[in-house]
Design a protein around this motif. Structure first.
Motif, PDB file in Angstrom:
ATOM      1  N   PRO A  11       1.782   2.124   0.678  1.00 25.44           N
ATOM      2  CA  PRO A  11       3.122   2.489   1.176  1.00 25.44           C
ATOM      3  C   PRO A  11       4.170   1.509   0.656  1.00 25.44           C
ATOM      4  N   ALA A  12       5.295   2.048   0.179  1.00 23.05           N
ATOM      5  CA  ALA A  12       6.302   1.206  -0.488  1.00 23.05           C
ATOM      6  C   ALA A  12       6.855   0.110   0.429  1.00 23.05           C
ATOM      7  N   ASP A  13       7.044   0.409   1.735  1.00 20.70           N
ATOM      8  CA  ASP A  13       7.644  -0.616   2.613  1.00 20.70           C
ATOM      9  C   ASP A  13       6.685  -1.802   2.804  1.00 20.70           C
ATOM     10  N   VAL A  14       5.387  -1.520   2.912  1.00 13.75           N
ATOM     11  CA  VAL A  14       4.409  -2.603   3.072  1.00 13.75           C
ATOM     12  C   VAL A  14       4.303  -3.387   1.758  1.00 13.75           C
ATOM     13  N   ALA A  23       8.995   5.759  -4.736  1.00 15.97           N
ATOM     14  CA  ALA A  23       9.496   4.557  -4.046  1.00 15.97           C
ATOM     15  C   ALA A  23       8.771   3.309  -4.549  1.00 15.97           C
ATOM     16  N   LEU A  29      10.047  -0.116  -7.111  1.00 16.84           N
ATOM     17  CA  LEU A  29       9.832  -1.554  -6.853  1.00 16.84           C
ATOM     18  C   LEU A  29       9.098  -2.236  -8.011  1.00 16.84           C
ATOM     19  N   ALA A  33       6.645  -3.788  -0.416  1.00 20.30           N
ATOM     20  CA  ALA A  33       7.863  -4.589  -0.618  1.00 20.30           C
ATOM     21  C   ALA A  33       7.688  -5.992  -0.015  1.00 20.30           C
ATOM     22  N   GLU A  34       7.021  -6.067   1.145  1.00 18.62           N
ATOM     23  CA  GLU A  34       6.781  -7.388   1.774  1.00 18.62           C
ATOM     24  C   GLU A  34       5.780  -8.206   0.951  1.00 18.62           C
TER      25      GLU A  34
END
Ligand code: 13P
Ligand code: SF4
Length: 329
Positions: free
Chosen positions: A110-113, A135, A139, A115-116
């Motif tokens: 998943p892109a949000d995970v 997404a 990144l 990103a971290e």
């Protein structure tokens, strides 16, 4: 007859299809009338491959998507592939027969995970396998496919820290080939993780002249036993040109259709999996059917659309890949 509501509910057009219809002839007619092109991956059912204007691996499909002058692209593959076609063709209509045709590998990152994960390694560049969401591409610094991954990674200086996502098996294989120590995201493809080394070794004992050909999404234990490792196109070319008569094929069995066509004399054995079922069929790829291809072309839905900022951000690393892999056949 229901159409649009059904797309929203099921991800594909639900409509009554006249059972007497010659679907192949209808699809060819619609393709001509609408100036549409069908791009299909090797993992599609053979009847879809036979109707396609182009059948190929992810690199070949991205290149075709970049150069087509058709007005409509029907992508017979999975969501990330259709997304790539849309990223490259903002002004064309990109259709996918089943919007639910996802990818376990893409879903594993998943892109949000991510990103971290990326933010904790600010000195790293991000190399992402094309089997990921738009997404995630946004990144990334550069995208790779299994055909060009080694060449693209080698284009970075030896001491450049790299994050590789999302496939840990392909990443480990590239690390081995290039001597790099890329940080690997812990993702994998459900289809390629299912092959069983012990059963493959037993098959090789039963067929002592057989060669094992394997996709780099397979686990290291399987790759260690392989005589040849490559993308789907590379596996096909290897089988086409090898003098051997028996091959054990460790990738999704859709590829056997083209292998059989070019090597009718060869014994092509799908590599055995951990289970007794045909689980090495990709359940996402196999959501596409001839009937859905017909309805999709007829109604021009489901259509893949994308936010323009996301598209532009995802375009950059794809263009960089196409540039860096010009020499890759
Ligand atoms: P390639 O066809 O690029 O080798 O990719 C295989 C795959 O798993 C596509 O989903
Ligand atoms: Fe994704 Fe694996 Fe299916 Fe390819 S074979 S689409 S990587 S789940």
């Amino acid at each position: 007859m229901k159409t649009m509501e059904s797309v929203e509910k099921y991800g594909f057009v639900v409509a009554d299809v006249d059972p007497t219809l010659d679907l192949e002839a209808e699809i060819l007619r619609l393709k001509r009338e609408k100036n549409a092109v069908i791009l299909a991956h090797y993992y599609q059912d053979s009847e879809i491959q036979d109707l396609a204007d182009y059948v190929g691996d992810s690199l070949g499909l991205a290149r075709q998507a970049a150069q087509t002058d058709a007005e409509i692209i029907l992508f017979a593959g999975v969501h990330f592939m259709a997304e790539t076609a849309k990223i490259l063709n903002p002004n064309k209509k990109v259709l996918i027969p089943d919007m639910n045709a996802g990818c376990s590998l893409s879903d594993s990152c998943p892109a949000d995970v991510f990103a971290e994960f990326k933010a904790r390694r600010p000195d790293h560049v991000v190399v992402s396998y094309i089997n990921c969401s738009a997404a995630l591409k946004a990144l990334s610094d550069v995208i790779v496919t299994s055909s060009n991954a080694v060449a693209v990674v080698e284009s970075f200086p030896k001491d450049q820290p790299i994050i590789f996502a999302p496939d840990k098996n392909l990443g480990a294989y590239i690390n081995k080939k290039t001597g790099r120590k890329m940080v690997l995201w812990d993702g994998a493809c459900m289809v390629h993780e299912i092959f069983n080394r012990k059963k493959i070794e037993a098959a090789l004992r039963d067929h002592p002249d057989a060669l094992l050909v394997a996709h780099p999404e397979c686990e290291e234990a399987v790759l260690e036993t392989a005589h040849f490792i490559g993308s789907t196109t590379e596996l096909l070319r290897y089988v086409e040109s090898s003098p051997a008569k028996t091959f054990i094929v460790a990738t999704e069995p859709g590829i056997l259709h083209k292998m059989r066509a070019s090597r009718p004399d060869a014994n092509l054995i799908p590599a055995p999996s951990n289970q007794s079922c045909a689980c090495n069929n990709c359940p996402h790829m196999k959501l596409n059917t001839l009937e859905k291809v017909y309805l999709t072309l007829l109604y021009e839905v489901p259509e893949l659309t994308m936010d323009e900022d996301l598209r532009l951000a995802a375009l950059k690393p794809i263009e960089r890949m196409l540039e860096l892999s010009r020499g890759v056949k």
